[in-house]
Design an enzyme around this catalytic site. Structure first.
Site, mmCIF file in Angstrom:
data_model
loop_
_atom_site.group_PDB
_atom_site.id
_atom_site.type_symbol
_atom_site.label_atom_id
_atom_site.label_comp_id
_atom_site.label_asym_id
_atom_site.label_seq_id
_atom_site.Cartn_x
_atom_site.Cartn_y
_atom_site.Cartn_z
ATOM 1 N N ASP A 95 97.255 126.093 -15.161
ATOM 2 C CA ASP A 95 96.579 125.375 -14.080
ATOM 3 C C ASP A 95 97.617 124.489 -13.375
ATOM 4 O OD1 ASP A 95 95.166 123.668 -12.460
ATOM 5 O OD2 ASP A 95 93.687 123.094 -13.983
ATOM 6 N N GLN A 112 97.967 120.017 -10.649
ATOM 7 C CA GLN A 112 98.774 118.794 -10.618
ATOM 8 C C GLN A 112 100.259 119.135 -10.702
ATOM 9 O OE1 GLN A 112 97.423 115.791 -10.084
ATOM 10 N NE2 GLN A 112 95.280 116.327 -10.410
ATOM 11 N N CYS A 170 86.620 114.523 -14.658
ATOM 12 C CA CYS A 170 86.334 115.942 -14.933
ATOM 13 C C CYS A 170 87.080 116.400 -16.178
ATOM 14 C CB CYS A 170 86.699 116.833 -13.749
ATOM 15 S SG CYS A 170 85.706 116.533 -12.298
ATOM 16 N N LYS A 215 95.549 118.874 -2.811
ATOM 17 C CA LYS A 215 96.403 117.948 -3.582
ATOM 18 C C LYS A 215 97.861 118.067 -3.140
ATOM 19 C CE LYS A 215 93.514 118.428 -7.677
ATOM 20 N NZ LYS A 215 92.567 117.326 -7.684
HETATM 21 N N1 PLP Z 1 92.635 121.272 -12.497
HETATM 22 C C1 PLP Z 1 93.171 120.045 -12.453
HETATM 23 C C2 PLP Z 1 94.224 119.671 -13.474
HETATM 24 C C3 PLP Z 1 92.774 119.135 -11.478
HETATM 25 O O1 PLP Z 1 93.312 117.914 -11.446
HETATM 26 C C4 PLP Z 1 91.786 119.535 -10.536
HETATM 27 C C5 PLP Z 1 91.296 118.573 -9.522
HETATM 28 O O2 PLP Z 1 91.214 117.385 -9.761
HETATM 29 C C6 PLP Z 1 91.280 120.831 -10.609
HETATM 30 C C7 PLP Z 1 91.713 121.670 -11.601
HETATM 31 C C8 PLP Z 1 90.259 121.328 -9.622
HETATM 32 O O3 PLP Z 1 90.818 121.487 -8.377
HETATM 33 P P1 PLP Z 1 89.906 121.772 -7.095
HETATM 34 O O4 PLP Z 1 88.805 120.764 -7.122
HETATM 35 O O5 PLP Z 1 90.841 121.577 -5.985
HETATM 36 O O6 PLP Z 1 89.368 123.118 -7.208
#
Ligand code: PLP
Length: 405
Positions: A199, A202, A363, A225
């Protein structure tokens, strides 16, 4: 020479006031602000270059298609992917990981197969796998982090067993800023024939990424981001895995021909991009990535490392503040709690001082539970933040301490 003042000057929003105070924006981990070049590109795309992509033969449709499709090459360069066709556009990481779950994992995995996750994961990299657990009997194996928030790559490797089909871990935690040694994990997984999803929500923001060097199968990024528009994103998919994927969403653009009896799919990556995409969002993401590459991700990483060192020292000197996650080499993301004050109250007081932080579970409820907290405040620094921003945060926290202690 990294000129942070010149960079800040490119972000109009950073010069506004909030609650009568200059804005100190420390919530880029949730979503980053946009430089003028991205804002201008969005305006231009809508005012001069807009039409639907792929389907038209007229001038504007061709122009919009060229602009939109050129972003595949930009993402390829940004991630050092081998081919443009390895890049699938998405609306962000959440859609990307769901696509991997439905397109790749669901058709290939069976009850009892395992997916290894770390406790650092965002819900976007947890809930799609829970769907597979609920619906197919997939087993999720969790790897905990150490008390300082670091993740031992060997512990992830040890969790890979004969039934493991996928290892899905973050490149950088959005709660603690922990960086994960994804290269070691991917190399071990590859030897065992296990797929890997990193993922990059970040990780890709704070330093250079080379998916070939990491050796992963899937690497999603999210545009908002990365100083681009929300609703944009992309995944690098290794060609071997792409060949194993079945389309998840059906509709226009992802087909070659449709008859009453049959459907013949478009070639990848469009096979996985059904419907009208985020045209302008994707174009804006491309401009943001080009802009970042001009500044240099290495330079951004160095600047942020200095901010991270400065902020670590300052925050840890506040002996009434509990910083969650102090792993060496962590990124400039700091979660903290203060005894006697709820994270929401802290963030409200900070906001009155013009300091924007996020409060809650970010989250990442399994990580919160592991850390033994229900909520934290999170200050996430970005390429436009300064040591003065750290000082402003610290003096606002001192005010909180006076109020709540
Ligand atoms: N994964 C990580 C580590 C995140 O920080 C985030 C968003 O905060 C996401 C996934 C989800 O990203 P998105 O909301 O842009 O789909």
């Amino acid at each position: 020479m990294y000129d942070v003042s010149a960079i800040r000057a490119q972000f109009p929003i950073l010069s506004r006031e909030v609650n009568g105070k200059p804005l100190t924006y420390l919530d880029s981990g949730a979503s980053a602000q946009k430089p003028q070049v991205v804002i201008d590109a969005i305006t231009r795309a809508y005012s001069e270059e807009y039409s639907n992509v792929h389907r038209g033969l007229h001038f504007l449709s061709n122009l919009a298609t060229d602009k939109y499709e050129s972003v595949r090459g930009i993402v390829k360069t940004f991630l050092n992917a081998p081919h443009e066709d390895d890049i699938i556009f998405t609306s962000g990481t959440t859609e990307a990981i769901n696509l991997i779950a439905y397109s790749w994992a669901m058709p290939r995995l069976k009850a009892g197969d395992e997916i290894v996750l770390s406790i650092l994961e965002h819900h976007a990299n947890i809930v799609p796998w829970h769907f597979l657990r609920e619906r197919m009997g997939i087993v999720i194996k969790w790897v905990d982090c150490a008390p300082d928030g670091s993740l031992d790559a060997q512990a992830v490797i040890d969790a890979m067993g004969p039934k493991t089909k996928l290892v899905a871990v973050t490149h950088m935690s959005n709660v603690t800023g922990t960086r994960v040694d994804v290269k070691t994990i991917c190399s071990a997984a590859r030897e065992k024939g296990i797929a890997t999803m990193i993922d990059g929500s970040q990780g890709a923001v704070h330093g250079p990424v080379d998916v070939q060097d990491i050796g992963c199968d899937f690497y999603p990024i999210t545009g908002h981001k990365l100083y681009g528009p929300s609703g944009s994103g992309a995944i690098y998919v290794h060609p071997d895995r792409q060949a194993e994927m079945r389309p998840f969403m059906g509709g226009g653009d992802m087909i070659d021909t449709v008859t009453r009896e049959t459907v013949c799919y478009n070639k990848p990556p469009m096979k996985f991009e059904a419907g009208t995409p985020g045209i302008v969002q994707t174009i804006g993401m491309g401009v943001a990535l080009d802009w970042l590459m001009d500044i240099g991700m290495e330079n951004i990483a160095q600047h942020e490392a200095e901010i991270a060192r400065y902020a670590s020292a300052k925050l840890q000197s506040l002996n009434w503040l509990q910083v969650q996650g102090t792993a060496p080499d962590k990124g400039a993301i700091f979660s903290f709690t203060m005894a006697g004050a709820h994270a929401h109250d802290l963030s409200t007081v900070l906001d009155k001082r013009g300091v924007a932080v996020r409060a809650g579970s970010h989250c990442a409820m399994p990580l919160m539970e592991h850390l033994g907290v229900t909520a934290t405040c999170r200050a996430s620094f970005a390429m436009y933040n300064t040591k003065e921003d750290v000082d402003t945060l610290v003096s606002a926290l001192e005010l909180c301490h006076d109020l709540f202690a």
